[in-house]
Write an enzyme that holds these catalytic residues in place. Structure first.
Site, PDB file in Angstrom:
ATOM      1  N   ASP A 263      33.222 -15.788 -16.217  1.00  0.00           N
ATOM      2  CA  ASP A 263      34.282 -14.785 -16.230  1.00  0.00           C
ATOM      3  C   ASP A 263      35.526 -15.401 -16.837  1.00  0.00           C
ATOM      4  OD1 ASP A 263      32.978 -12.563 -14.877  1.00  0.00           O
ATOM      5  OD2 ASP A 263      32.903 -13.915 -13.159  1.00  0.00           O
TER       6      ASP A 263
ATOM      7  N   ASP B  14      26.868  -6.669 -11.834  1.00  0.00           N
ATOM      8  CA  ASP B  14      27.776  -7.806 -11.620  1.00  0.00           C
ATOM      9  C   ASP B  14      28.804  -7.453 -10.549  1.00  0.00           C
ATOM     10  OD1 ASP B  14      29.244 -10.151 -11.972  1.00  0.00           O
ATOM     11  OD2 ASP B  14      30.299  -9.416 -13.763  1.00  0.00           O
TER      12      ASP B  14
HETATM   13  C1  DX5 Z   1      34.232 -10.037 -11.139  1.00  0.00           C
HETATM   14  C2  DX5 Z   1      33.290 -10.873 -11.962  1.00  0.00           C
HETATM   15  C3  DX5 Z   1      31.963 -11.208 -11.330  1.00  0.00           C
HETATM   16  C4  DX5 Z   1      32.101 -12.025 -10.077  1.00  0.00           C
HETATM   17  C5  DX5 Z   1      30.922 -11.788  -9.175  1.00  0.00           C
HETATM   18  O1  DX5 Z   1      35.452  -9.981 -11.808  1.00  0.00           O
HETATM   19  O2  DX5 Z   1      32.987 -10.188 -13.176  1.00  0.00           O
HETATM   20  O3  DX5 Z   1      31.146 -11.910 -12.268  1.00  0.00           O
HETATM   21  O4  DX5 Z   1      32.167 -13.401 -10.352  1.00  0.00           O
HETATM   22  O5  DX5 Z   1      31.143 -12.450  -7.979  1.00  0.00           O
HETATM   23  P1  DX5 Z   1      30.349 -12.132  -6.660  1.00  0.00           P
HETATM   24  O6  DX5 Z   1      28.886 -12.344  -6.948  1.00  0.00           O
HETATM   25  O7  DX5 Z   1      30.902 -13.107  -5.689  1.00  0.00           O
HETATM   26  O8  DX5 Z   1      30.642 -10.702  -6.299  1.00  0.00           O
HETATM   27 ZN    ZN Z   2      31.548 -11.067 -14.527  1.00  0.00          ZN
END
Ligand code: DX5
Ligand code: ZN
Length: 222
Positions: A34, A174
């Site tokens: 990210d 995601d």
């Molecule tokens: C949110 C990101 C995700 C995030 C997911 O802004 O795009 O990729 O890292 O994290 P988890 O799996 O902890 O929800």
């Molecule tokens: Zn992401």
């Protein structure tokens, strides 16, 4: 087999290379980075230089998720050295086809991210040029959030449209993905599960992945 992508946002930032080796050994299929600008989302994270520096740590694909306001201005910073795929957010694009072409002309795969409140209907006409449709289960910015209602239904609709039209776009989910919902997400039609907190904070990452894959394999076909 379901593809599991490790989101490094939840990893130990002081030891990213080792965290990637740990995740690869545990059985993930790709890495999700990210990249945040503090404007599109109220958080900051990573730059292309980090990805280049991390390349020697794994041969798995690198997916760069641009959670920033001006993807067109930074695309030229990415070559196949920094990433295999660039995922841009739908509501940051002025001319989606032009951005997709620019990504492809740099030798990279094209992903499109939709926020929980971005209607699927608006993007359907762009599926032709798309390798990946990323459906965010949370509003972007932070890991560890709970999945928004409506995510499963959106995956189901996207799956139905892609199957009916024979597009080759893969569907990723995601944000908020955890062992308790992975089987339902896969059954709804997700090809790729992007997971941060649920992987990096688990006591045994390999066992978490094994059990997710096992439950999905035992679930009835969709
Ligand atoms: C949110 C990101 C995700 C995030 C997911 O802004 O795009 O990729 O890292 O994290 P988890 O799996 O902890 O929800
Ligand atoms: Zn992401």
């Amino acid at each position: 087999m379901i593809h599991i992508s490790a989101s490094l946002l939840a990893a130990d930032y002081a030891r990213l290379g080792e965290e990637m080796q740990r995740a690869e050994k545990a059985g993930v299929d790709s890495f999700h980075f990210d990249m945040m600008d503090g404007h599109y989302v109220p958080n900051l994270a990573l730059a292309p230089d980090h990805l280049e520096a991390l390349r020697p740590y794994s041969h798995l694909p690198f997916h760069a998720h641009l959670e920033l306001d001006n993807p067109d201005d930074v695309l030229s910073r990415f070559t196949p050295l920094q990433a295999d795929m660039i995922i841009v957010q739908w509501n940051t694009l002025k001319d989606p086809s032009q951005t997709f072409d620019a990504i492809r002309s740099q030798g990279l795969k094209v992903g499109l991210g939709l926020n929980p409140d971005d209607p699927l209907q608006d993007v359907i006409r762009f599926f032709q040029g798309l390798d990946l449709l990323l459906l965010l289960g949370v509003f972007p910015g932070f890991g560890g959030q709970s999945m928004q209602p409506g995510t499963l239904e959106k995956i189901t609709s996207a799956r139905r449209f892609i199957d009916q039209t024979n597009h080759r776009t893969t569907i990723a989910v995601d944000g908020g993905v955890k062992p308790e919902n992975t089987t339902r997400l896969a059954q709804a039609g997700a090809d790729i599960l992007i997971m941060g907190t649920a992987l990096f904070q688990s006591t045994d990452m390999a066992e978490t992945i094994r059990s997710i894959r096992g439950s999905i394999a035992e679930s009835p076909p969709r």
